[in-house]
Design a protein around this motif. Structure first.
Motif: not given
Length: 421
Positions: A152-155, A243-255
């Motif tokens: 899964a990839v995101q622009p 690569g499967f393109e996903y253009d919705g909301y995505w956030a890394d909350i690891g910090t």
């Protein structure tokens, strides 16, 4: 036609979560509370259930008791259902006596269980991201392309690219090159997939769909420990990777900073990620709590969970977690209160007790803080944020990137003052 019953999800839940410390001092990273009533693990499991992927394994290792308890109390399918949520804990066997050493190593150590599940496809997921994604669309893409692996990839923009794993995709959507956090301008130019756009690069989302045979082959032929750094780049060279393109909301909350910022965004006007979606709910442990009681208080852009008691308080752009107790005269701004697991000995009408009680005491003034569960904040306490980049470790509190964090179970004495010099 292939069925989603042939897909098994494996959620990576065993990491130490050092970047989220001290929220991970006494719990696994996926068990960290978020948005007042959920835990991080609820995000990928809910996405799986809503997508129709109902065979789910969670790999656990570090500080895992509360995570195990949450999963066992929350995700139970009926006996007429083919799905399951299983915990695959790190274990000693006659062949292995080490802990998980990375994401790929964790899956490698569970190859026996993967084979036993007899699922032709394995979806690898992280447990520190916030997003809603229909994995069935990614699975269908994988089947249509005849892929061995789908990522899964995101622009992403040029500014974001140096912080991510960047994948170059050709006109057939096949991934032909990988670069880990590319910073040099010539390399960045070579990794462009969508020239002439504001987001010309594709960043990896840490979501991988493997043919099970290809996954086992890659893991057994190398001792490399991590998917993002080792296995995926090798797959790009040796396998059909798309690569499967996903253009919705995505956030890394690891910090701590990302967790704090994203959480306050959820509580803001017109949040980029809404918890309200009747067609795609986030599931969590069901509780039988009373509605929140609010007495003579002012609240602006605030998210409040169930079972709280708030008295004569001013609250702005904050999250108030389960069973939070906030006493008269308190002021809370841009802060996250995770609430409590129990009410303790405090009851309405006992607000004049001299002893410490759970929650926020009278006349506290709190800004820019994360208050973990089961804490007592003495009356008259003042907390202020520190400048960005400041880290401190004290006996009763921590500062991470300027955010004050009060760890789980801490008792702050009356009139405590935490602020920059």
């Amino acid at each position: 036609m292939k069925s989603l019953e042939t897909v098994m999800a494996v959620v990576m839940g065993g990491g130490q979560g050092a970047r989220l410390y001290p929220l991970t001092k006494e719990r696994a990273k996926p068990a960290v509370p978020i948005a007042g009533k959920y835990r991080l693990i609820d995000i990928p499991i809910s996405n799986c259930i809503n997508s129709g992927i109902l065979k789910i394994a969670v790999l656990t290792q570090y500080n895992s008791v509360s995570l195990h308890r949450h999963i066992s109390q929350t995700y139970n399918f009926d006996v007429f259902h083919t799905g399951w949520v299983q915990i695959w804990a790190a274990e000693q066997t006659p062949n292995m006596n080490e802990w998980y050493l990375g994401t790929a190593d964790a899956v490698r150590k569970q190859i026996t269980e993967i084979r036993s599940a007899r699922a032709p496809f394995v979806l690898i997921l992280a447990a520190d991201h916030l997003y809603r994604m229909d994995y069935s669309k990614m699975v269908q893409f994988h089947w249509e392309k005849g892929a061995d692996v789908t990522v899964a990839v995101q622009p992403v923009s040029r500014e974001e690219a140096p912080r991510l794993g960047i994948l170059k995709r050709d006109c057939d959507e096949r991934i032909v090159r990988f670069a880990e956090k590319p910073k040099e301008e010539p390399l960045l130019e070579q990794m462009i997939s969508k020239s002439g756009t504001e987001k010309p690069f594709y960043g990896s989302m840490g979501i991988y769909l493997f043919n099970t045979d290809a996954l086992i082959e890659m893991l057994e032929n190398t001792d490399k420990a991590d998917f993002g750094k080792h296995i995926i780049p090798q797959c790009v060279e040796e396998k059909k990777v798309f690569g499967f393109e996903y253009d919705g909301y995505w956030a890394d909350i690891g910090t701590i900073r990302a967790f704090y910022d994203v959480s306050l965004e959820i509580a803001s006007k017109n949040p980029p990620f809404s918890l309200i979606d009747e067609g795609w709910p986030i599931y969590t442990h069901p509780r039988f709590l009373p509605g929140t009681l609010i007495e003579e208080s002012t609240m602006i852009d605030t998210l409040i969970a169930e079972g709280c008691w708030i008295q004569k308080a001013e609250i702005e752009n904050s999250i108030i977690g389960l069973r939070s107790q906030i006493r008269g005269g308190a002021r809370i701004k841009r802060s996250i209160l995770m609430g409590a697991d129990y009410y303790g000995f405090f009851r309405r009408g006992q607000e004049n007790l001299h002893e410490m009680v759970l929650g926020i005491g009278k006349d506290c003034d709190i800004e820019g803080a994360i208050i973990d569960k089961n804490t007592s904040i003495g009356s008259g306490t003042v907390i202020r944020p520190f400048p960005r980049g400041v880290d401190k470790d004290e006996d009763l509190y921590f500062v991470r990137d300027g955010i004050v964090v009060i760890p789980k179970g801490v008792r702050l004495p009356k009139n405590t003052h935490i602020a920059p010099d």
